[in-house]
Design a protein around this motif. Structure first.
Motif, PDB file in Angstrom:
ATOM      1  N   ILE A   1       9.804  -1.848   7.694  1.00 58.27           N
ATOM      2  CA  ILE A   1       9.046  -3.241   8.202  1.00 58.27           C
ATOM      3  C   ILE A   1       8.026  -2.626   9.101  1.00 58.27           C
ATOM      4  N   MET A   2       8.647  -1.916  10.127  1.00 54.57           N
ATOM      5  CA  MET A   2       7.852  -1.423  11.223  1.00 54.57           C
ATOM      6  C   MET A   2       6.586  -0.597  10.913  1.00 54.57           C
ATOM      7  N   LYS A   3       7.144   0.305   9.972  1.00 50.22           N
ATOM      8  CA  LYS A   3       5.947   0.955   9.335  1.00 50.22           C
ATOM      9  C   LYS A   3       4.923   0.250   8.457  1.00 50.22           C
ATOM     10  N   ALA A   4       5.396  -0.789   7.733  1.00 52.82           N
ATOM     11  CA  ALA A   4       4.365  -1.605   7.067  1.00 52.82           C
ATOM     12  C   ALA A   4       3.403  -2.329   8.030  1.00 52.82           C
ATOM     13  N   MET A   5       4.132  -2.646   9.301  1.00 53.44           N
ATOM     14  CA  MET A   5       3.159  -3.119  10.221  1.00 53.44           C
ATOM     15  C   MET A   5       2.099  -2.362  10.802  1.00 53.44           C
ATOM     16  N   GLY A   6       2.461  -0.924  10.807  1.00 52.23           N
ATOM     17  CA  GLY A   6       1.411   0.162  11.319  1.00 52.23           C
ATOM     18  C   GLY A   6       2.047   0.835  12.390  1.00 52.23           C
ATOM     19  N   TYR A   7       3.185   0.797  12.472  1.00 50.61           N
ATOM     20  CA  TYR A   7       3.917   1.873  13.445  1.00 50.61           C
ATOM     21  C   TYR A   7       4.013   3.250  12.971  1.00 50.61           C
ATOM     22  N   ASN A   8       3.691   4.250  13.528  1.00 54.45           N
ATOM     23  CA  ASN A   8       3.803   5.421  13.176  1.00 54.45           C
ATOM     24  C   ASN A   8       5.098   6.119  13.253  1.00 54.45           C
TER      25      ASN A   8
ATOM     26  N   PRO B   1       8.079   2.960   3.518  1.00 51.76           N
ATOM     27  CA  PRO B   1       8.068   1.577   3.767  1.00 51.76           C
ATOM     28  C   PRO B   1       8.451   0.662   2.372  1.00 51.76           C
TER      29      PRO B   1
END
Ligand SMILES: Nc1ncnc2c1ncn2[C@@H]1O[C@H](COP(=O)(O)OP(=O)(O)O)[C@@H](O)[C@H]1O
Ligand SMILES: [Mg+2]
Lengths: 236, 791
Positions: free
Chosen positions: B301-308, B391
């Motif tokens: 989820i965090m990656k989907a949000m844009g966290y690298n 993701p």
């Protein structure tokens, strides 16, 4: 409505290889996505809807074919470029909400807000989805519909150009589902965001500007809908 | 980052049991590190300062006697920076109630200057010619306290048959007396019966009846001088005066003992923290690994949000860094505390006047750096797999793990004997290879550490028993001021209570062989002696030959001499001419404490060209008569010292207290580590299989049966770990002994079966407690909740 192409998918194929089995989840699919439209992707389970949406959202890359977003070729982008794309341009809403369990509602929204330079106010977003009095609750203390609304607030707080929703009502009852869909329609109408909703529920397609029908990895047809119906008036 | 920080704190709180367990292991590692390095630093530093302040000698030369003026000649030898001629001699000292003790007289120039100066600790320095006559002396503080002396008290020594009274004006200590032990054959310093007596040269010359003479030369080398060459030139100059022995600083007794302690400390201060921190890192890796696998969806989820990747890795690494930071904080506090305790013990053990305590900032900083790098490394190693989380894929339910067969299944006969719960447990245990290895290694190390903590007392017990009860069968060793005719011993053997008396002749000697020389003590004992038992290197008893030498193992090693070789013995009696005799080595004798090469009493007499003389007598005495016998011996004029087995053992036991504490601390550390590993492993395996276990409960398994299932999973590694841990502990003990062994003594590695038993029991204990705590959750398993939710 002006037909401004925001994203162009050109003959994309997505093949999964699992041992000796090859699954072609998408076969040479082409699709233009217009800025500001409300698009519904419709199809039975396993027809490749999520695969398509994931590629649109920069979570996955096609095995073949190209993806262009606002002039950039995403299908050639590396991990860092894709992450930046997701961060700045895309908001996701999932069937199972997928909130972070050990963060409160408002913190879940802030988690996303922290990623962009000029986010919308997190508490304001929660007010907008009608959860002003639920900010400090943990996901486990919220109902499914409430969780899904938090997840919409979380997706929208970055003010993304693209809002992608994978079966957003799939786990919700009828009434709650309608509420969520009207939120999405409102976002598309008032903010002008491009909203894509993936569903296997044919009735929902009535609210769309365009409906993409999928069948076993291919686009069967694209239907333009000149008279979208507000979700409140849809029944299923 | 604010939100993630909150998430971090909540995660730490939710996993507090595991978090604290890892933190404890880190804390123990850092405690040991800081305590050991600080103690090392303190001891080393205060020694160096003490040596420098008082100009510690570089080389020692002992002669029978030489004129004072010889130092002028030595001064002009190139490479010699400073010279000091002095008198040093052990003489009988008469204590209160006429008890015998030994005084080591050492002379000093007045005013105090030159090499091996005294540092005054209390009272005042002696004067050359005190007003009102008499002789003023300083004594070492331990002797002062042990004999309850006060300033201006008089003590008496016996020299040349005369009693000389000395007035104690203060206490002081010199750099050559940091460990005031009579000789290498003694176990521990005994300040009651051995004292250092320091006095002006002129007074020493008079007291010892050596006017204008010295018997020792100590020198300081100029920088860059060739030690061997200078020593050789000085030995030549001293040749006419009866060279007894000469040795460099590093062979000086108290220095060698202190150095041995420092070397041991250094080895341990590297080894022990290494174990604890490695284990801590391993736990962190396994724990974080599990956490990351469990939070695959969240990462997606965090990656989907844009966290690298970097942001997510930083987040997970912060978890291990937090436990490292907390461990370092706790460890520093405990380490500084422990360091001050250890330093106090050292200050009591060694005569180092400089303050020996204190916080060593460098070691605290290094401790933090070590701990944080371990945390960072473990965090990074574990969270590398974050980069592999895709993701889109993370949103799908996890694909089933590889369900291959485990090796036991290739043994169908054995496999079929197991019931289905065993099969299930064994499969899970063996498939999680990382955790299996961690648990195995962790239990092995913990049990090994338990063995290593406990073994020292076995070894010492064995050594004492061997030395004082098996080899030495006499209760007293009485030494005479001058050798007696064997017949005169009858006086002693007739004292009431003496069961058996056997004469001995002890001669300090140099043994030469093929150009090499080694100092040793030649011991002549009767051929039919029953009071002294000797054995060879294989532990078989040796009998005294009529002709020939039972050379000590140490000397034989140093010289490279073997059975059948002829060696040359040179006597160093200090009175009368030096004699030389060629003797054949007939056997090699091994002793745990001290040493000495043995011959028959007749041959000892032959070597010094005398007949039927003895320098002392070994006595076996009726225990009821000990006190009376001592009184009678003390009254005898020619008796110079009486060593009593009972007193030596009492003195030794007094010094063991520190060891008991260090054993207790080590045991606690080992148990903490073992507990942390098993606890974490169990919690992880419980958390990972909540759904599976809940399904079993739904099927009708009781919570006890489910806990049993988890126990079976741990049992295999645990038992294997305990089994490997025991011999591994022996290996570690051996390694430890090798690190702390010096030229002067080696402790044999002896581990009694009972120690293995206790260590195994300790292992079972921490495994059981950790397991019980970890599976508390089984009872609270909410079936509906667990089965409803995705992870
Ligand atoms: N990671 C994957 N590995 C293997 N097969 C996959 C994977 N993701 C999707 N598929 C397969 O691709 C096809 C399309 O899946 P998906 O796009 O999820 O369909 P939908 O969302 O329309 O239900 C299915 O047959 C599915 O099993
Ligand atoms: Mg889908």
């Amino acid at each position: 409505m002006s037909k401004n192409v925001l994203m162009r998918l050109d003959h994309i194929t997505r093949t999964y290889i699992m041992g000796e089995v090859r699954v072609e989840a998408l076969k040479e699919t082409s699709l233009d996505i217009y800025a500001g439209e409300l698009l519904v992707i419709l199809g039975p389970s396993g027809s490749g809807k999520s695969t398509l949406l994931n590629i649109v959202g920069g979570m996955d890359l096609p095995s073949e074919g190209s993806v262009h977003y606002a002039g950039d070729e995403l299908s050639r982008a590396g991990d860092a470029r894709l992450t930046r794309y997701r961060r700045n341009e895309v908001g996701f809403v999932f069937q199972f909400y997928n909130l972070i369990p050990d963060l409160t509602a408002v913190e879940n929204v802030e988690l996303a807000a922290n990623l962009v330079e000029t986010p919308l106010p997190a508490s304001g977003m929660l007010k907008e989805v009608g959860l002003a009095d639920r900010m400090g609750h943990f996901p486990s203390q919220l109902s499914g519909g409430e969780q899904q609304r938090v997840s919409i607030a979380r997706a929208m707080v970055k003010n993304p150009r693209l809002l992608l929703c994978d079966e957003p009502t799939g786990a919700l009852d009828h009434q709650t589902g309608k509420l969520v869909l009207s939120l999405l329609a409102g976002i598309n109408r008032d903010r002008g965001s491009t909203v894509i909703i993936v569903t296997h529920n044919t009735d929902i397609s009535a609210m769309a500007h365009r409906v993409v029908r999928m069948r076993s990895g291919e686009i069967a047809e694209i239907i333009e809908n000149s008279q979208p119906v507000p979700p409140e008036r849809i029944d299923w | 980052m604010g939100v993630l920080l909150k998430k971090l704190f909540r995660t730490i709180w939710n996993t507090r049991g595991q978090f604290l367990a890892v933190t404890a292991v880190v804390a123990v590692g850092i405690t040991v590190y800081i305590a050991m390095t600080t103690s090392y630093y303190n001891l080393n530093h205060s020694r160096d300062e003490f040596y420098r302040d008082n100009n510690f000698a570089d080389y020692y030369f002992h002669v029978v006697r030489a004129p004072e003026q010889i130092t002028r000649q030595i001064e002009s030898v190139p490479g010699v920076a400073a010279v000091n001629g002095r008198l040093q001699k052990d003489v009988p000292l008469v204590r209160e109630g006429d008890q015998k003790a030994t005084a080591r007289i050492t002379s000093y120039p007045v005013p105090m200057e030159g090499i091996n100066r005294i540092q005054l600790l209390s009272g005042r320095l002696f004067e050359r010619y005190p007003q009102g006559g008499g002789v003023e002396v300083l004594v070492d503080p331990q002797f002062f306290t042990a004999n309850r002396l006060s300033f201006n008290d008089t003590i008496s020594i016996v020299s040349e048959g005369r009693k000389v009274s000395l007035s104690v004006v203060g206490t002081g200590i010199g750099p050559e007396f940091t460990f005031a032990m009579k000789d290498a054959a003694t176990l521990m310093p005994d300040p009651e019966t051995f004292g250092l007596v320091m006095m002006p040269l002129n007074q020493a010359q008079q007291a010892l009846n050596l006017p204008g003479q010295i018997n020792q030369v100590i020198i300081k080398l100029s920088p860059g001088a060739d030690e061997k060459e200078v020593a050789g030139r000085i030995e030549e100059l001293l040749e006419p005066y009866g060279n007894l022995s000469s040795y460099p600083l590093k062979k000086q007794l108290s220095h060698a003992i202190l150095q041995g302690e420092l070397d041991g400390l250094k080895a341990v201060s590297g080894f022990m923290p290494f174990i604890f921190l490695s284990i801590a890192a391993a736990i962190q890796i396994v724990m974080l690994g599990r956490m990351i696998r469990g939070q695959r969806l969240q990462i997606g989820i965090m990656k989907a949000m844009g966290y690298n990747n970097r942001q997510i890795i930083t987040y997970y690494t912060s978890y291990s860094l937090s436990s490292s930071l907390m461990g370092a904080l706790l460890g520093s506090v405990a380490g500084i505390g422990l360091a001050s305790v250890i330093s106090e013990v050292y200050a009591e053990f060694f005569n180092l006047p400089r303050a020996i305590g204190g916080v060593n900032t460098t070691s605290v900083i290094t401790g933090f750096a070590l701990s944080l790098s371990v945390g960072a490394a473990a965090g990074l190693a574990a969270s590398r797999r974050v980069t592999k989380v895709n993701p889109a894929e993370a949103m799908r339910p996890e694909p089933p793990k590889n369900a291959g067969k485990i090796f036991l299944e290739r043994l169908p006969r054995l496999w079929e004997l197991l019931d289905s719960t065993w099969k299930m447990s064994l499969r899970t245990a063996l498939r999680n290879r990382g955790r299996f290895a961690l648990m195995l290694v962790g239990v092995t190390f913990s049990v090994g550490l338990l063995v290593m903590s406990l073994f020292a007392s076995d070894s010492i017990d064995y050594m004492i028993n061997k030395q004082y009860f098996q080899d030495q069968r006499y209760d007293y060793l009485v030494r005479f001021a001058s050798p007696l005719k064997e017949n005169d011993l009858l006086d002693i053997s007739r004292i009431e209570g003496v069961i058996k008396a056997e004469p001995v002749f002890e001669i300090p000697v140099k043994i030469h062989f093929q150009g090499k020389t080694q100092e040793d003590s030649l011991q002549g004992i009767p051929r039919d002696s029953t009071l002294k038992r000797l054995e060879n290197q294989e532990g078989r008893p040796l009998s005294i030959p009529g002709e020939g030498l039972l050379i000590s193992e140490k000397t034989a090693d140093k010289l490279g001499a073997r059975v059948g070789d002829r060696v040359e013995i040179e006597t160093l009696l200090g009175t009368g001419p030096s004699r030389r005799a060629s003797v054949k080595v007939v056997q090699i004798n091994r002793q745990l404490v001290g040493g000495g090469s043995y011959v028959s009493l007749e041959q000892a007499n032959q070597v010094i060209q005398e007949r039927r003389l003895a320098s002392g007598v070994m006595l076996k005495v009726d225990p009821g008569r000990f006190v009376a016998l001592e009184e009678e011996l003390n009254d005898m004029n020619n008796v110079s010292s009486i060593s009593s087995r009972q007193k030596e053992l009492d003195n030794f036991n007094k010094n063991l207290e520190a060891m008991v504490y260090s054993i207790a601390i080590m045991v606690i550390f080992a148990v903490v580590m073992g507990f942390a590993i098993v606890y974490n492993s169990s919690v992880i395996s419980f958390a990972e299989r909540k759904r599976e276990l809940a399904s079993l409960r739904v099927l009708g398994f009781t919570s006890r049966e489910v806990s049993g299932l988890l126990l079976k999973e741990n049992l295999f590694q645990s038992i294997l770990g305990v089994a490997i841990g025991l011999p591994f502990g022996r290996l570690m003990s051996q390694g430890y002994i090798n690190a702390v062994s010096t030229d002067l003594f080696t402790i044999p590695v002896v581990i009694y079966p009972l120690t293995y038993f206790w260590s195994a029991l300790g292992g079972v204990f921490f495994i059981a407690v950790a397991h019980l705590l970890a599976v508390r959750g089984v009872k609270r398993l909410d079936l509906v909740d667990v089965l409803k939710n995705r992870d």
